[in-house]
Design a protein around this motif. Structure first.
Motif, PDB file in Angstrom:
ATOM      1  N   ALA A  97       0.822  -1.225   0.000  1.00 15.53           N
ATOM      2  CA  ALA A  97       0.000   0.000   0.000  1.00 15.53           C
ATOM      3  C   ALA A  97       0.848   1.265   0.000  1.00 15.53           C
ATOM      4  CB  ALA A  97      -0.917   0.000   1.233  1.00 15.53           C
ATOM      5  N   LYS A  98       2.116   1.141  -0.353  1.00 15.33           N
ATOM      6  CA  LYS A  98       2.999   2.309  -0.245  1.00 15.33           C
ATOM      7  C   LYS A  98       2.659   3.402  -1.260  1.00 15.33           C
ATOM      8  CE  LYS A  98       6.718   0.256  -3.047  1.00 15.33           C
ATOM      9  NZ  LYS A  98       8.146  -0.130  -3.027  1.00 15.33           N
ATOM     10  N   HIS A  99       1.967   3.064  -2.346  1.00 17.06           N
ATOM     11  CA  HIS A  99       1.586   4.071  -3.334  1.00 17.06           C
ATOM     12  C   HIS A  99       0.167   4.593  -3.106  1.00 17.06           C
ATOM     13  CE1 HIS A  99       5.267   3.351  -5.473  1.00 17.06           C
ATOM     14  NE2 HIS A  99       4.970   2.074  -5.686  1.00 17.06           N
ATOM     15  N   THR A 100      -0.448   4.184  -2.034  1.00 11.89           N
ATOM     16  CA  THR A 100      -1.788   4.668  -1.685  1.00 11.89           C
ATOM     17  C   THR A 100      -1.697   5.532  -0.430  1.00 11.89           C
ATOM     18  OG1 THR A 100      -2.354   2.805  -0.241  1.00 11.89           O
ATOM     19  CG2 THR A 100      -2.744   2.523  -2.599  1.00 11.89           C
ATOM     20  N   LYS A 101      -2.813   6.130  -0.055  1.00  5.79           N
ATOM     21  CA  LYS A 101      -2.852   6.968   1.148  1.00  5.79           C
ATOM     22  C   LYS A 101      -3.556   6.272   2.308  1.00  5.79           C
ATOM     23  CE  LYS A 101      -2.809  11.317  -1.440  1.00  5.79           C
ATOM     24  NZ  LYS A 101      -3.498  12.616  -1.695  1.00  5.79           N
ATOM     25  N   LEU A 102      -3.689   4.953   2.222  1.00  6.66           N
ATOM     26  CA  LEU A 102      -4.356   4.206   3.287  1.00  6.66           C
ATOM     27  C   LEU A 102      -3.493   4.182   4.549  1.00  6.66           C
ATOM     28  CD1 LEU A 102      -5.718   1.143   1.261  1.00  6.66           C
ATOM     29  CD2 LEU A 102      -6.936   3.216   1.933  1.00  6.66           C
ATOM     30  N   THR A 103      -4.164   4.222   5.686  1.00  5.16           N
ATOM     31  CA  THR A 103      -3.465   4.213   6.976  1.00  5.16           C
ATOM     32  C   THR A 103      -3.781   2.916   7.718  1.00  5.16           C
ATOM     33  OG1 THR A 103      -5.331   5.356   8.015  1.00  5.16           O
ATOM     34  CG2 THR A 103      -3.517   6.712   7.180  1.00  5.16           C
ATOM     35  N   LYS A 104      -2.912   2.585   8.648  1.00  9.97           N
ATOM     36  CA  LYS A 104      -3.090   1.350   9.425  1.00  9.97           C
ATOM     37  C   LYS A 104      -2.710   1.607  10.870  1.00  9.97           C
ATOM     38  CE  LYS A 104       1.395  -0.886   9.584  1.00  9.97           C
ATOM     39  NZ  LYS A 104       2.176   0.326   9.524  1.00  9.97           N
ATOM     40  N   ALA A 105      -3.151   0.699  11.737  1.00  9.38           N
ATOM     41  CA  ALA A 105      -2.733   0.692  13.142  1.00  9.38           C
ATOM     42  C   ALA A 105      -2.512  -0.754  13.553  1.00  9.38           C
ATOM     43  CB  ALA A 105      -3.785   1.357  14.024  1.00  9.38           C
ATOM     44  N   LEU A 106      -1.495  -0.965  14.339  1.00 15.80           N
ATOM     45  CA  LEU A 106      -1.158  -2.302  14.824  1.00 15.80           C
ATOM     46  C   LEU A 106      -1.409  -2.352  16.319  1.00 15.80           C
ATOM     47  CD1 LEU A 106       0.116  -5.112  14.287  1.00 15.80           C
ATOM     48  CD2 LEU A 106       2.359  -4.059  14.706  1.00 15.80           C
ATOM     49  N   LEU A 107      -2.360  -3.192  16.730  1.00 15.13           N
ATOM     50  CA  LEU A 107      -2.708  -3.314  18.152  1.00 15.13           C
ATOM     51  C   LEU A 107      -2.242  -4.671  18.664  1.00 15.13           C
ATOM     52  CD1 LEU A 107      -6.370  -1.909  18.227  1.00 15.13           C
ATOM     53  CD2 LEU A 107      -4.207  -0.667  18.278  1.00 15.13           C
ATOM     54  N   ILE A 108      -1.113  -4.666  19.351  1.00 13.62           N
ATOM     55  CA  ILE A 108      -0.571  -5.896  19.942  1.00 13.62           C
ATOM     56  C   ILE A 108      -0.087  -5.599  21.338  1.00 13.62           C
ATOM     57  CG2 ILE A 108       0.078  -6.951  17.731  1.00 13.62           C
ATOM     58  CD1 ILE A 108       2.916  -5.953  18.184  1.00 13.62           C
ATOM     59  N   GLY A 109       0.074  -6.648  22.135  1.00 12.54           N
ATOM     60  CA  GLY A 109       0.595  -6.485  23.479  1.00 12.54           C
ATOM     61  C   GLY A 109       2.061  -6.087  23.463  1.00 12.54           C
ATOM     62  N   GLY A 110       2.528  -5.575  24.606  1.00 16.68           N
ATOM     63  CA  GLY A 110       3.914  -5.161  24.716  1.00 16.68           C
ATOM     64  C   GLY A 110       4.171  -3.746  24.247  1.00 16.68           C
ATOM     65  N   VAL A 111       3.128  -3.051  23.761  1.00 15.77           N
ATOM     66  CA  VAL A 111       3.233  -1.665  23.306  1.00 15.77           C
ATOM     67  C   VAL A 111       2.258  -0.838  24.135  1.00 15.77           C
ATOM     68  CG1 VAL A 111       3.064  -0.116  21.323  1.00 15.77           C
ATOM     69  CG2 VAL A 111       3.797  -2.479  20.991  1.00 15.77           C
ATOM     70  N   SER A 112       2.629   0.389  24.449  1.00 20.71           N
ATOM     71  CA  SER A 112       1.792   1.213  25.322  1.00 20.71           C
ATOM     72  C   SER A 112       0.447   1.523  24.667  1.00 20.71           C
ATOM     73  CB  SER A 112       2.511   2.526  25.656  1.00 20.71           C
ATOM     74  OG  SER A 112       2.604   3.340  24.506  1.00 20.71           O
ATOM     75  N   PHE A 113      -0.580   1.592  25.498  1.00 21.33           N
ATOM     76  CA  PHE A 113      -1.921   1.918  25.020  1.00 21.33           C
ATOM     77  C   PHE A 113      -1.966   3.339  24.455  1.00 21.33           C
ATOM     78  CE2 PHE A 113      -3.189  -1.703  27.592  1.00 21.33           C
ATOM     79  CZ  PHE A 113      -4.241  -2.228  26.872  1.00 21.33           C
ATOM     80  N   ALA A 114      -1.184   4.248  25.029  1.00 24.34           N
ATOM     81  CA  ALA A 114      -1.266   5.656  24.629  1.00 24.34           C
ATOM     82  C   ALA A 114      -0.906   5.834  23.160  1.00 24.34           C
ATOM     83  CB  ALA A 114      -0.339   6.499  25.508  1.00 24.34           C
ATOM     84  N   GLU A 115       0.164   5.180  22.712  1.00 24.19           N
ATOM     85  CA  GLU A 115       0.572   5.314  21.307  1.00 24.19           C
ATOM     86  C   GLU A 115      -0.485   4.735  20.377  1.00 24.19           C
ATOM     87  OE1 GLU A 115       4.356   3.496  20.849  1.00 24.19           O
ATOM     88  OE2 GLU A 115       5.361   4.814  22.290  1.00 24.19           O
ATOM     89  N   GLN A 116      -1.057   3.598  20.765  1.00 22.82           N
ATOM     90  CA  GLN A 116      -2.080   2.984  19.932  1.00 22.82           C
ATOM     91  C   GLN A 116      -3.358   3.817  19.920  1.00 22.82           C
ATOM     92  OE1 GLN A 116      -2.381  -0.948  21.604  1.00 22.82           O
ATOM     93  NE2 GLN A 116      -0.434  -1.624  20.727  1.00 22.82           N
ATOM     94  N   ASP A 117      -3.691   4.429  21.059  1.00 23.56           N
ATOM     95  CA  ASP A 117      -4.890   5.290  21.118  1.00 23.56           C
ATOM     96  C   ASP A 117      -4.767   6.485  20.168  1.00 23.56           C
ATOM     97  OD1 ASP A 117      -6.150   3.690  22.939  1.00 23.56           O
ATOM     98  OD2 ASP A 117      -5.497   4.825  24.697  1.00 23.56           O
TER      99      ASP A 117
END
Length: 502
Positions: A97-117
């Protein structure tokens, strides 16, 4: 032969595919992408390493090309059983998807909730998550699933093994009924079939290989070892494993070694490092940052041996793995297929070697029944012999029998008596013959202590002595009875005077 250009994919996606060096889709990709682009539900069954990730990522990017994400309401959802697999899906999405403007989020354990929020609040087109962390965000009120248009469940049979099926059912109920569902699995257990019948609407079933088959590009070997002692089986297997790795030589450029338990993963990794092998462990108890660092090192070639639990057996795309070693025979026959599927990928040749003991007979029977053929037997490397240390009792048992532990915890009473009897009498000086020079300073030190102790004792004893004397007098005085010494008041009459006058 079908090419990606023949599929109705977005031109921007085709450009990214060409830049990645792919031209021809795999069978699962060629079968799943067309119905997915038509908006139909898809049920894909294929063995591991066949390209299932691209078979749902490519049509998803094409379908989401139009539209815009809203805050806290992702447009598509990808569920993966492990953090590593979820991170891998995210990497594939970035590539395609590097030539598109689509966005993503990765929600996994071991990462702070604040960054994912923060990512969720901005609004994302694709949400890639493990079931547990996804529900955590939902229960905290940070996420809404009512805008999900496309839902993907990857490695569904692994979800079943890890106990995520109740979470998957709950997530399905939180998404719109009109969603499109893409469901992928390597095997089709009865529980998985029940879920597909419940939540998929007339799915297009694509089965590109017989369920639970092993790839023809993998050379399989089974080396059996009969331990001389049951309590030294693991140690003897480690010696055999090192001999096999040395025998493979340069052909073993890198390898994944699988153990059934996390504790055994750590033990095997430490043992290999102690014997000069470049090895590191990966399992569910490690921090996410450490797990990703270890995986990155294995991918870029700076780490040769990856010692893993089954958390790494599913879905990890590491193309150039020359060998897979099953240090332990998997207790679930399906795991054997997924483990050895880490090698021999993308048309490459691979070697899968399994170490077994007589105790593993029932697990081997189940594996051979699943793959419909016996695993070829092989001999141990020429000249291999167990060391004397592996044949002896383990240290703990030696300590219980009075071995090396006598030096650590103190020798036994028998040894002490023997040493005391063996000592000459001259060495033990009698107390009476102790020099007077040594006793004088001791007496001087003790005198003030005695005076200091006696003074308070006298004060404490003066008062109780008088009380004690009175108590003794009372106890020794004769008891006055009722015979000759009757009190006067008992002899008096208590009758009223009126009755006496009458």
């Amino acid at each position: 032969m079908t090419k990606f250009s023949d599929l109705a994919l977005d031109p921007r996606v085709l450009k990214a595919i060409a830049e990645a060096g792919y031209e021809t889709p795999t069978p699962i990709q060629a079968g799943a992408i067309p119905p997915a682009l038509e908006g139909k539900d898809v049920l894909g069954i294929a063995q591991t390493g066949t390209g299932k990730t691209a078979s749902f990522t490519l049509p998803m990017i094409t379908l989401l090309g139009r539209g815009r994400a809203r805050a806290r309401m992702p447009r598509s959802l990808v569920l993966a059983p492990t953090r590593e697999l979820a991170a891998q899906v995210a990497e594939n999405f970035d590539i395609y998807a590097k030539h598109t403007k689509l966005t993503k989020a990765l929600l996994i354990g071991g990462v702070s909730f604040a960054e994912q929020d923060k990512l969720i609040d901005r609004g994302v087109d694709v949400l890639i998550a493990t079931p547990g962390r996804l529900l955590d965000h939902f229960e905290r009120g940070k996420l809404l699933l009512t805008g999900v248009q496309i839902m993907v469940v990857d490695e569904a049979d692994r979800m079943l093994d890890m106990g995520f099926i109740p979470d998957i059912e709950r997530i399905f109920q939180l998404t719109p009924f009109t969603r499109q569902t893409l469901f992928f699995s390597a095997t089709m257990a009865p529980e998985i079939e029940r879920i597909t019948n419940t939540f998929l609407h007339n799915p297009v079933k694509i089965e590109v290989a017989r369920q639970a088959t092993t790839s023809e590009t993998i050379e399989q070997r089974l080396i059996e070892l009969t331990p001389t002692r049951k309590d030294q089986a693991a140690k003897q297997k480690r010696e055999l494993l090192r001999a096999i790795i040395n025998a493979e030589g340069d052909a073993c450029t890198n390898a994944i070694l699988f153990c059934n338990r996390k504790t055994d993963v750590d033990i095997l990794a430490k043992s290999l490092k102690a014997h000069g092998f470049d090895a590191a462990p990966i399992h569910g108890d490690l921090d996410q940052s450490q797990r990703m660092k270890t995986l990155d090192g294995f991918r870029d070639g700076s780490l040769r041996f990856l010692v893993a639990s089954d958390v790494a057996a599913r879905g990890l795309d590491i193309p150039a793995v020359s060998h897979v070693f099953n240090f332990d025979v998997p207790t679930h026959s399906e795991d054997y297929v997924h483990r050895i599927g880490r090698t021999g990928r993308a048309g490459r040749k691979g070697v899968a070697i399994t170490l077994a003991t007589p105790a593993d007979a029932k697990y081997l029977d189940a594996i051979e029944a699943l793959v419909k053929k016996p695993i070829p037997r092989a001999e141990a490397p020429e000249g291999f012999e167990l060391s004397d240390a592996a044949k002896r009792a383990p240290r703990k048992e030696e300590e219980r029998k009075g071995g090396k532990s006598d030096r650590r915890r103190g020798r036994g009473k028998k040894d002490e008596r023997a040493e005391a009897e063996a000592k000459p009498v001259e060495e033990v000086a009698p107390r009476d013959e102790a020099p007077k020079a040594e006793t004088k300073p001791r007496e001087r030190r003790e005198e003030p202590r005695k005076e200091h102790r006696e003074e308070p004792r006298k004060e404490r004893r003066e008062e109780p002595r008088e009380e004690r004397r009175d108590r003794k007098e009372r106890e020794t005085s004769p008891v006055v009875g009722m015979g000759d010494h009757v009190p006067d008041f008992l002899t008096r009459s208590f009758r009223s005077p009126q009755k006496e006058s009458t």
